[in-house]
Write an enzyme that holds these catalytic residues in place. Sequence first.
Site, short mmCIF file in Angstrom:
data_model
loop_
_atom_site.label_atom_id
_atom_site.label_comp_id
_atom_site.label_asym_id
_atom_site.label_seq_id
_atom_site.Cartn_x
_atom_site.Cartn_y
_atom_site.Cartn_z
N CYS A 173 0.66 -1.19 -0.22
CA CYS A 173 -0.19 -0.29 -0.09
C CYS A 173 1.16 1.23 -0.01
CB CYS A 173 -0.86 0.06 0.87
SG CYS A 173 -1.52 -1.82 1.31
N HIS A 306 -3.94 7.38 5.73
CA HIS A 306 -3.35 6.16 5.09
C HIS A 306 -5.22 6.35 5.16
CE1 HIS A 306 -2.18 2.49 2.95
NE2 HIS A 306 -2.77 1.36 4.50
N HIS A 343 -9.39 1.79 -1.56
CA HIS A 343 -7.96 1.55 -1.65
C HIS A 343 -7.20 0.74 -2.86
CE1 HIS A 343 -4.25 0.35 0.07
NE2 HIS A 343 -4.90 0.04 1.40
#
Length: 415
Positions: A173, A306, A343
């Site tokens: 990520c 995040h 995401h």
Amino acid sequence: MTVDRPVAVTGFGVVTPIGIGRTSFAEGLRSGACGVAPITLFDASAYRSQVAAEVSGDVIAAARESSLASGITVSRRYGRAAQFATAAVAEALHHAGLHAEDLGDSETGLALGGSTAGTLEAEAVMLEVDDGEGFWREVSNLQLLLAPVGSTADILAAGMGLGGPVTTISTACSSATNAIGQAMRWIRSGRCTRVIAGGADSLTRLTHAGFNSLSLVDRERPLPFDARRDGMVIGEGAAFFVLEDEARARARGAQLHGRVLGYGAIAEAHHLVQPRGDGDGAARAMGLALADAGVETDRVDYINAHGTATPHNDAAEGRGIVSVLGRRSQAVPVSSTKSQVGHLLGASGAVELAACVVAMNEGFLPPTAGWAERDPEIPLEDFVAGGARPAQVEHCLSNSFAFGGNDASLCLGRV
């Protein structure tokens, strides 16, 4: 690190589930749009979650003007991730007033973050092979050349005719955030005067199945920082930036849209999929980014978190923000773009930095869409709930905290 060469953003391009192109993306952010919908790319009926944030619309058609202006071909023969990447790069070059013919010198580089590349297409090829048939007799190795994680950068480098350094960073990520940080360092050090930097990833069966197996996905929509949150929703897309030595950019008459001021990256060495509960890793990454930028904590106006909407991550990130900002953490707005676009895995840091550039230049804070219920385990106050908010942002942080404790943060400044 001594900042000898300030790094400016002279152009950027985006492909996201809430809009293809800068204008549509900004409108989606401002409206609080959510791109989550039932999966159409493959049959997801067997999974816990059957939703994702897919890019809808014709990417090739949307990129046509930028493709012609920049000399970058956006082709249907590329895999889905590479189509996203070439479209975003074409828009970024067009926005920066550049053409592919300008990029062949040894001082222009490419730094790309990603994790899936042509995996979706490789899955389709493998699923077409009948049981009992010899794989290599049925499948040409040419059909799998788009699968390696570095293939997207190869396509971009060839399309731009680059003569400088090219790298692919795949740290889950935080991939794109680390790629942008690497690009900043190349420019600061004098290795490059210009770098095309960002990330691209597409939805795949592999990633959807993997996160489902970990029970980390929500069945409906992601609710970052909300007490009702039940997991992430995977998305797809791309964002790329033209980063330049500011003095060189000004000399060619380029318009500046922001400065990449600082970058921090650390490894937690704690757990394969869970962050440290005390937020120490997140705090160290943010602290390093601010120190690298020479920006004091009282000058931070906004944090693009995040914010995955998983129980452990959001709480740990909140504690990390408090650790860095102290009492001021209760006054600094924090929002998660993943509440709108999902995401985007390796591309998430790039799209979220693009949201920060939009916020700075258009004077509003992107919301945490859907937030409604406070979680006492998250020690923050302002999640930009209820919709976008007018604001002047001078300095902000963009966070990416990945599996394996690969944590990274960027500090962006207004010009």
